[in-house]
Design a protein around this motif. Structure first.
Motif, mmCIF file in Angstrom:
data_model
loop_
_atom_site.group_PDB
_atom_site.id
_atom_site.type_symbol
_atom_site.label_atom_id
_atom_site.label_comp_id
_atom_site.label_asym_id
_atom_site.label_seq_id
_atom_site.Cartn_x
_atom_site.Cartn_y
_atom_site.Cartn_z
ATOM 1 N N UNK A 1 0.800 -1.234 0.000
ATOM 2 C CA UNK A 1 0.000 0.000 0.000
ATOM 3 C C UNK A 1 0.833 1.284 0.000
ATOM 4 N N UNK A 2 2.015 1.255 0.596
ATOM 5 C CA UNK A 2 2.827 2.471 0.689
ATOM 6 C C UNK A 2 3.349 2.860 -0.691
ATOM 7 N N UNK A 3 3.329 4.140 -0.951
ATOM 8 C CA UNK A 3 3.788 4.629 -2.241
ATOM 9 C C UNK A 3 2.730 4.530 -3.316
ATOM 10 N N UNK A 4 1.575 3.991 -2.975
ATOM 11 C CA UNK A 4 0.452 3.909 -3.908
ATOM 12 C C UNK A 4 -0.439 5.128 -3.750
ATOM 13 N N UNK A 5 -1.706 4.992 -4.075
ATOM 14 C CA UNK A 5 -2.600 6.156 -3.991
ATOM 15 C C UNK A 5 -2.847 6.659 -2.566
ATOM 16 N N UNK A 6 -2.786 5.769 -1.569
ATOM 17 C CA UNK A 6 -3.051 6.198 -0.187
ATOM 18 C C UNK A 6 -1.920 7.093 0.306
ATOM 19 N N UNK A 7 -2.289 8.235 0.878
ATOM 20 C CA UNK A 7 -1.289 9.132 1.469
ATOM 21 C C UNK A 7 -1.119 8.842 2.947
ATOM 22 N N UNK A 8 -2.148 8.223 3.556
ATOM 23 C CA UNK A 8 -2.079 7.760 4.942
ATOM 24 C C UNK A 8 -2.534 6.314 4.959
ATOM 25 N N UNK A 9 -1.883 5.516 5.784
ATOM 26 C CA UNK A 9 -2.326 4.146 6.027
ATOM 27 C C UNK A 9 -2.554 4.021 7.519
ATOM 28 N N UNK A 10 -3.779 3.665 7.888
ATOM 29 C CA UNK A 10 -4.158 3.527 9.292
ATOM 30 C C UNK A 10 -4.212 2.048 9.656
ATOM 31 N N UNK A 11 -3.230 1.596 10.432
ATOM 32 C CA UNK A 11 -3.216 0.235 10.952
ATOM 33 C C UNK A 11 -3.910 0.245 12.307
ATOM 34 N N UNK A 12 -4.713 -0.772 12.588
ATOM 35 C CA UNK A 12 -5.259 -0.925 13.935
ATOM 36 C C UNK A 12 -5.124 -2.382 14.335
ATOM 37 N N UNK A 13 -4.634 -2.581 15.569
ATOM 38 C CA UNK A 13 -4.454 -3.923 16.104
ATOM 39 C C UNK A 13 -2.992 -4.334 16.152
ATOM 40 N N UNK A 14 -2.688 -5.205 17.101
ATOM 41 C CA UNK A 14 -1.362 -5.789 17.200
ATOM 42 C C UNK A 14 -0.296 -4.910 17.812
ATOM 43 N N UNK A 15 -0.700 -3.930 18.635
ATOM 44 C CA UNK A 15 0.286 -2.998 19.197
ATOM 45 C C UNK A 15 0.628 -3.271 20.660
ATOM 46 N N UNK A 16 0.072 -4.314 21.214
ATOM 47 C CA UNK A 16 0.325 -4.599 22.624
ATOM 48 C C UNK A 16 1.643 -5.338 22.826
ATOM 49 N N UNK A 17 1.746 -6.021 23.963
ATOM 50 C CA UNK A 17 2.999 -6.713 24.279
ATOM 51 C C UNK A 17 2.852 -8.233 24.344
ATOM 52 N N UNK A 18 1.685 -8.751 23.989
ATOM 53 C CA UNK A 18 1.540 -10.212 24.008
ATOM 54 C C UNK A 18 2.362 -10.818 22.865
ATOM 55 N N UNK A 19 2.649 -12.104 22.954
ATOM 56 C CA UNK A 19 3.430 -12.743 21.886
ATOM 57 C C UNK A 19 2.789 -12.605 20.496
ATOM 58 N N UNK A 20 1.476 -12.490 20.405
ATOM 59 C CA UNK A 20 0.795 -12.364 19.115
ATOM 60 C C UNK A 20 0.819 -10.935 18.572
ATOM 61 N N UNK A 21 1.181 -9.953 19.358
ATOM 62 C CA UNK A 21 1.176 -8.559 18.911
ATOM 63 C C UNK A 21 2.460 -8.259 18.151
ATOM 64 N N UNK A 22 2.339 -8.190 16.823
ATOM 65 C CA UNK A 22 3.538 -8.048 15.993
ATOM 66 C C UNK A 22 3.517 -6.828 15.084
#
Length: 170
Positions: free
Chosen positions: A71-92
């Motif tokens: 997605x980066x460098x394409x038409x989107x000027x912002x990319x909004x990620x949500x999820x996976x920001x914690x500290x559990x082993x699955x948060x990557x």
């Protein structure tokens, strides 16, 4: 006399609608149950901007990095990620994004955690919300809870969308 920030925001508003991509990182959500994407789509269009893409991916570092590259460098000027920001082993999400960001915006995470403290108390420190720039695209990553997405959108992202999008291309 207006501040340079006010001048920059005025110029940025003249650039028109900002194309924004949404990426939900979740092992359990589906497009029908992804209330963060539903909320963000509504907010983006209500603000006069456009949704330039949507992805729902599992919380795997290679998938996060892959969708960022896609997605980066394409038409989107912002990319909004949500999820996976914690500290559990699955948060990557943070780990995958932080390796790729060319410039970081540490103030985003700092402000998000400060504002989040009012909602969740000391648990705010567990968030690895982050933002930066990759391939002239603004990347913003928030926790996946609907309250966190709303907080980030309303207090930090929405007021600065045009300014952020303009700064990376001027």
């Amino acid at each position: 006399m207006a501040s340079s920030t006010d001048q920059h925001k005025a110029i940025a508003r003249q650039q028109g609608p900002v194309p924004i991509a949404i990426v939900t990182v979740s092992d359990s959500r589906t497009p029908d149950t992804d209330e963060n994407a539903i909320y963000l789509r509504e907010q983006i269009t209500a603000a006069g901007h456009t949704v330039a893409g949507y992805r729902l991916i599992k919380d795997e570092a290679d998938l996060v990095a892959g969708v960022l590259d896609e997605l980066a460098g394409g038409p989107a000027r912002l990319i909004l990620f949500n999820g996976g920001t914690g500290i559990s082993p699955r948060d990557r999400t943070y780990d995958a994004l932080s390796r790729k960001l060319e410039k970081t915006l540490p103030g985003f995470g700092e402000l998000f955690r400060m504002l989040s403290y009012d909602q969740v108390g000391a648990a705010a420190m567990l968030s690895r919300a982050t933002a930066g720039v990759y391939r002239n695209t603004v990347i913003i990553s928030t926790p996946g809870s609907p309250a966190a997405v709303r907080l980030a959108w309303e207090k930090l992202i929405a007021p600065e969308i045009a300014h952020l999008a303009w700064e990376v291309i001027r």
